[in-house]
Design an enzyme around this catalytic site. Sequence first.
Site, PDB file in Angstrom:
ATOM      1  N   ASP A 534       0.839  -1.196   0.000  1.00  0.00           N
ATOM      2  CA  ASP A 534       0.000   0.000   0.000  1.00  0.00           C
ATOM      3  C   ASP A 534       0.872   1.243   0.000  1.00  0.00           C
ATOM      4  O   ASP A 534       2.079   1.171   0.242  1.00  0.00           O
ATOM      5  CB  ASP A 534      -0.930  -0.015   1.225  1.00  0.00           C
ATOM      6  CG  ASP A 534      -0.149  -0.149   2.520  1.00  0.00           C
ATOM      7  OD1 ASP A 534       0.555   0.812   2.879  1.00  0.00           O
ATOM      8  OD2 ASP A 534      -0.226  -1.208   3.181  1.00  0.00           O
ATOM      9  N   GLU A 614      22.075 -22.650 -17.897  1.00  0.00           N
ATOM     10  CA  GLU A 614      21.148 -21.769 -17.156  1.00  0.00           C
ATOM     11  C   GLU A 614      21.909 -20.596 -16.536  1.00  0.00           C
ATOM     12  O   GLU A 614      21.431 -19.455 -16.532  1.00  0.00           O
ATOM     13  CB  GLU A 614      20.422 -22.565 -16.068  1.00  0.00           C
ATOM     14  CG  GLU A 614      19.344 -23.484 -16.639  1.00  0.00           C
ATOM     15  CD  GLU A 614      18.764 -24.433 -15.584  1.00  0.00           C
ATOM     16  OE1 GLU A 614      17.566 -24.723 -15.654  1.00  0.00           O
ATOM     17  OE2 GLU A 614      19.521 -24.882 -14.690  1.00  0.00           O
TER      18      GLU A 614
END
Length: 743
Positions: A534, A614
């Site tokens: 928020d 990777e």
Amino acid sequence: MSIVFDRERQTLTLHTAGSSYQMQIGPLGVLLHLYYGPRCEGCFDYLYLPRDRGFSPNPHERTEGRGFSLDNLPQEYSGSNCGDFRLPSLRLHTDRGVTGAELRYLRHEIRPGKYSLEGLPCAWDRGGEAETLSVTLRDEASGLEVELLYGVFEALDVITRAVRITNRGGQTVTLEAAASACLDLPFGRWDCLHFPGRHAFERQTQRCALPDGITAFSSTRGMSGHQHNPFVLLCDRDATEDAGACYGLMLAYSGNHETFLERDQTGSLRAVTGIGTQNFSWQLRPGEHFETPEALLCFSAQGLTPLSQRYHRFLRQNVCRGFWAGRRRPVLLNSWEAAYFDFDEASILRLAREAKALGAELLVLDDGWFGHRQDDRSSLGDWFANPAKLPRGLGPLVEGVRKEGLLFGIWLEPEGVSEDSELYRAHPDWALRVPGRLPALSRDQLVLDLSRKEVTDYLYEMISALLREHAISYVKWDMNRGLADLYSAALPPERQGELAHRYMLGLYALLDRLTREFPEVLFEGCAGGGGRFDAGMLAYCPQIWASDNSEAVSRLAIQEGTSYGYPASALGAHVSACPNHQTGRSVPLGTRAVVAMAGTFGYELDPARLTEAEKAEIREQIARFRDYDELVRTGDHYRLRSTGESACALWAFVAADKSAALLSFVLPAPEANAPAVHVRLKGLASDGVYRLARADFFGCLLEPQPLSRTRFTGAELMCGGLTLPALYGDAPSAQLLFIRDDA
Ligand code: DGJ
């Protein structure tokens, strides 16, 4: 002047770049709300025709007919128990039994700059950006003065609101509800967008037509919560990303909140948003005052995208503050999903070495490094190095990580306390619990009573000592349970209803002290993922871990929902291991990075379990993100295809000067013989020439030639659009970078 008082018509009008907002000091001093919509001049009192409606009362002093009723007229801040039967903004009782409030105009003042609030996060004026309107109303029976505060950020297109309530009478007043803002929209049919969810499934986008009656979104959990975000949008029934009137109501508050939307008997809509009222009360003795959290209001006449972009800009510039707010953030590797509780000094140093080799800049040591914590059942509160894992203490580890060439970050959960901890054994009364009742455990922990100064002082001393003693560059501030058993040993019975808000004030004061004293430490907010995502937390933590679900396909909806109100610069997003630990799904590494690059970007895996191929891919991802970082962090965000509506997600970041655009595309579940994916870009310069500077495809291409051209005009990309090459495989994705070439 962005605030204009018309003495003759008694109107007060607030102007931003794209909106006007008008109120009027009406008959009997009732503060009427006349207009909020596209920027214009005018006086809108002609809209409200007197009408005698049965069962809608009239103020007693009103003698010339029954056409004037608080029950029908739009108002700036509604009272209660005074003849307006719709949603109240203010509810109270006094020690003499007076209930409700009838609010009448007393005075107003227009002043340069932005008002501030005591102890609450709020937007700030960086210099000459805002004007303040203060309108004071009075309730005669209780003696309360209610000061409505409006901060008008003209260029930024945002109006902030808050309310200061002062007891000027002789009675003790108990507030039962004190909203931050009330917004009456008397005409139109409105949809509501809100963002419900749950732990690891936050901020899903829901749109609904508002029915007659009351619709409510709230949190009673002592935190803004995973379940309902303190942000709702109201929009025309046919509003889209690019068209239609839209209003945003966002609270800069991280505790209990509620937003009520009432479509009344005449089809008028009233929105009331503010602090949650369940178990809330606040006592005001004569002379005392109370300030509500701040609400951030925004209007767009051109649909949802401009509304979101205005919030993004505003939160980035005028809510987030401090050293890191506008800076590139370090690419981090977090130990949580790499090791959970199973690590020691050597393994973390190994993690750091490997993180460095991949190109990361910050190693975050997550949960488990303190007390005797081996799992989540103990030691919260004992913020000293765990002797079983770090027998030499934290110092050598921090130094070791820094010697590897990385910054060091640490996890804390200062608000939590385990029953099995030295802190709890020393101060059992510091935990929230109701006398005579065993407290509810959640994740086997309790919550410290942050309404108490000695508790926040203790936490300040502990954390500041840690930050002073060690070269810590980042703190992940976690909070892993809601507030139950609300009772503070330090508050008298008549003030227990103040506890949940006093807790937030304590938390904000603590964060304020720490972020001021250690401005160069990057604080990342977290509450079991996005349980406290928020604008209140953003005032202290410029980024917040968005969800404990780190799986890329699930993240599409979470990040999209978040994007309606919050900028990518605030959204903590990591590439995690495969199969994913939350859903078990395997998403290709390339797609995981495309999704995480719509946020602050980092990793949450153990490089030792990666193949060399990777690792090479990750090195390339980090290098690529460095190139894209500025565009993602500061660019305008466009939702081009929503995950909820279609089989794919498409979004773009466009540089504010339109010099570049990054288009991202994910196809969660490719279909056989599928129609081509076509997209129209937005926000480019029509007459600009854009070069496809880079195209990355993750998954298999059905056609060998990905795109037949590499130069386009902005008009071509926005009007004709782009047909994307067909991709197949597991959740394939693409990222296309366009650079303007002609400027
Ligand atoms: C919840 C957070 O969201 C996770 O990232 C992790 O830090 C755990 N807590 C640790 O307990």
